[in-house]
Motif scaffolding. Sequence first.
Motif, PDB file in Angstrom:
ATOM      1  N   GLU A   1       0.831  -1.218   0.000  1.00 41.64           N
ATOM      2  CA  GLU A   1       0.000   0.000   0.000  1.00 41.64           C
ATOM      3  C   GLU A   1       0.858   1.259   0.000  1.00 41.64           C
ATOM      4  O   GLU A   1       0.350   2.361   0.077  1.00 41.64           O
ATOM      5  CB  GLU A   1      -0.943   0.007   1.208  1.00 41.64           C
ATOM      6  N   ARG A   2       2.187   1.047  -0.053  1.00 37.36           N
ATOM      7  CA  ARG A   2       3.203   2.117  -0.057  1.00 37.36           C
ATOM      8  C   ARG A   2       3.157   2.944   1.219  1.00 37.36           C
ATOM      9  O   ARG A   2       3.315   4.156   1.218  1.00 37.36           O
ATOM     10  CB  ARG A   2       3.099   2.992  -1.315  1.00 37.36           C
ATOM     11  N   LYS A   3       2.980   2.211   2.325  1.00 37.85           N
ATOM     12  CA  LYS A   3       3.087   2.783   3.664  1.00 37.85           C
ATOM     13  C   LYS A   3       4.476   2.440   4.202  1.00 37.85           C
ATOM     14  O   LYS A   3       4.964   1.319   4.016  1.00 37.85           O
ATOM     15  CB  LYS A   3       2.026   2.205   4.611  1.00 37.85           C
ATOM     16  N   LEU A   4       5.085   3.385   4.883  1.00 29.60           N
ATOM     17  CA  LEU A   4       6.429   3.182   5.420  1.00 29.60           C
ATOM     18  C   LEU A   4       6.404   2.157   6.548  1.00 29.60           C
ATOM     19  O   LEU A   4       5.668   2.306   7.518  1.00 29.60           O
ATOM     20  CB  LEU A   4       6.994   4.510   5.937  1.00 29.60           C
ATOM     21  N   ARG A   5       7.232   1.123   6.415  1.00 31.06           N
ATOM     22  CA  ARG A   5       7.282   0.058   7.412  1.00 31.06           C
ATOM     23  C   ARG A   5       8.630  -0.043   8.106  1.00 31.06           C
ATOM     24  O   ARG A   5       8.736  -0.617   9.187  1.00 31.06           O
ATOM     25  CB  ARG A   5       6.918  -1.272   6.763  1.00 31.06           C
ATOM     26  N   TYR A   6       9.692   0.458   7.460  1.00 31.88           N
ATOM     27  CA  TYR A   6      11.013   0.496   8.088  1.00 31.88           C
ATOM     28  C   TYR A   6      11.757   1.716   7.551  1.00 31.88           C
ATOM     29  O   TYR A   6      11.676   2.031   6.369  1.00 31.88           O
ATOM     30  CB  TYR A   6      11.840  -0.774   7.777  1.00 31.88           C
ATOM     31  N   HIS A   7      12.507   2.363   8.433  1.00 33.75           N
ATOM     32  CA  HIS A   7      13.315   3.519   8.046  1.00 33.75           C
ATOM     33  C   HIS A   7      14.601   3.509   8.856  1.00 33.75           C
ATOM     34  O   HIS A   7      14.573   3.313  10.070  1.00 33.75           O
ATOM     35  CB  HIS A   7      12.534   4.815   8.309  1.00 33.75           C
ATOM     36  N   GLY A   8      15.719   3.729   8.164  1.00 38.27           N
ATOM     37  CA  GLY A   8      16.980   3.860   8.894  1.00 38.27           C
ATOM     38  C   GLY A   8      18.179   3.340   8.147  1.00 38.27           C
ATOM     39  O   GLY A   8      18.343   3.584   6.957  1.00 38.27           O
ATOM     40  N   ARG A   9      18.990   2.595   8.869  1.00 40.01           N
ATOM     41  CA  ARG A   9      20.264   2.120   8.341  1.00 40.01           C
ATOM     42  C   ARG A   9      20.113   0.748   7.688  1.00 40.01           C
ATOM     43  O   ARG A   9      19.117   0.043   7.895  1.00 40.01           O
ATOM     44  CB  ARG A   9      21.300   2.062   9.463  1.00 40.01           C
ATOM     45  N   ILE A  10      21.146   0.365   6.955  1.00 32.25           N
ATOM     46  CA  ILE A  10      21.185  -0.949   6.323  1.00 32.25           C
ATOM     47  C   ILE A  10      21.584  -1.990   7.369  1.00 32.25           C
ATOM     48  O   ILE A  10      20.935  -3.012   7.525  1.00 32.25           O
ATOM     49  CB  ILE A  10      22.162  -0.929   5.129  1.00 32.25           C
TER      50      ILE A  10
END
Length: 175
Positions: A123-132
């Motif tokens: 649904e193109r909702k953000l589920r993870y954000h940050g570093r690799i």
Amino acid sequence: MALDINASCPDFDLPGTDDKKHSLASFSDDLLVIVVSCNHCPYVVAYEPRLIALASEYGPKKVGFVAVNANDATRYPDDGMQPMKARARERGFPFPYLRDDSQAFVRALGARFTPEVFVFDRERKLRYHGRIDDNHRDASRVTAHDLRNALDALVTGASPAVTETTAFGCSVKWK
């Protein structure tokens, strides 16, 4: 300020090193990993082999990857489209490498670093954000595989145990 978890992905329509335009709608994968990237940052350079491997491994699992370079190419000519094309070709990127010359899309994400990762669901909702992961210098010394862990959870329909980490790298070079 970065997007909040569960926020919608901002739309984009950006040129790629493949001489095609790419928009959010042009990606039909179940998950979409957007990596704010560039050519010259040593953190990005160190992570490139891992990103290429992850994109190749997760592609068959319906996970799309795209790298977006928004750095000011006037001050950092190595981040212009022609050097980007050379880099994508030399490294054999298995994903589109896009140029955000206006910086509007990367600003809308709230990105601050290269590399910085944003993972969006179907649904193109953000589920993870940050570093690799937690060690750009030495892949063999990684103790927290943050992006991989998030993808492993999401491809099975679960929520990642960790949804946000602090990205680290070079700052985005704003105009």
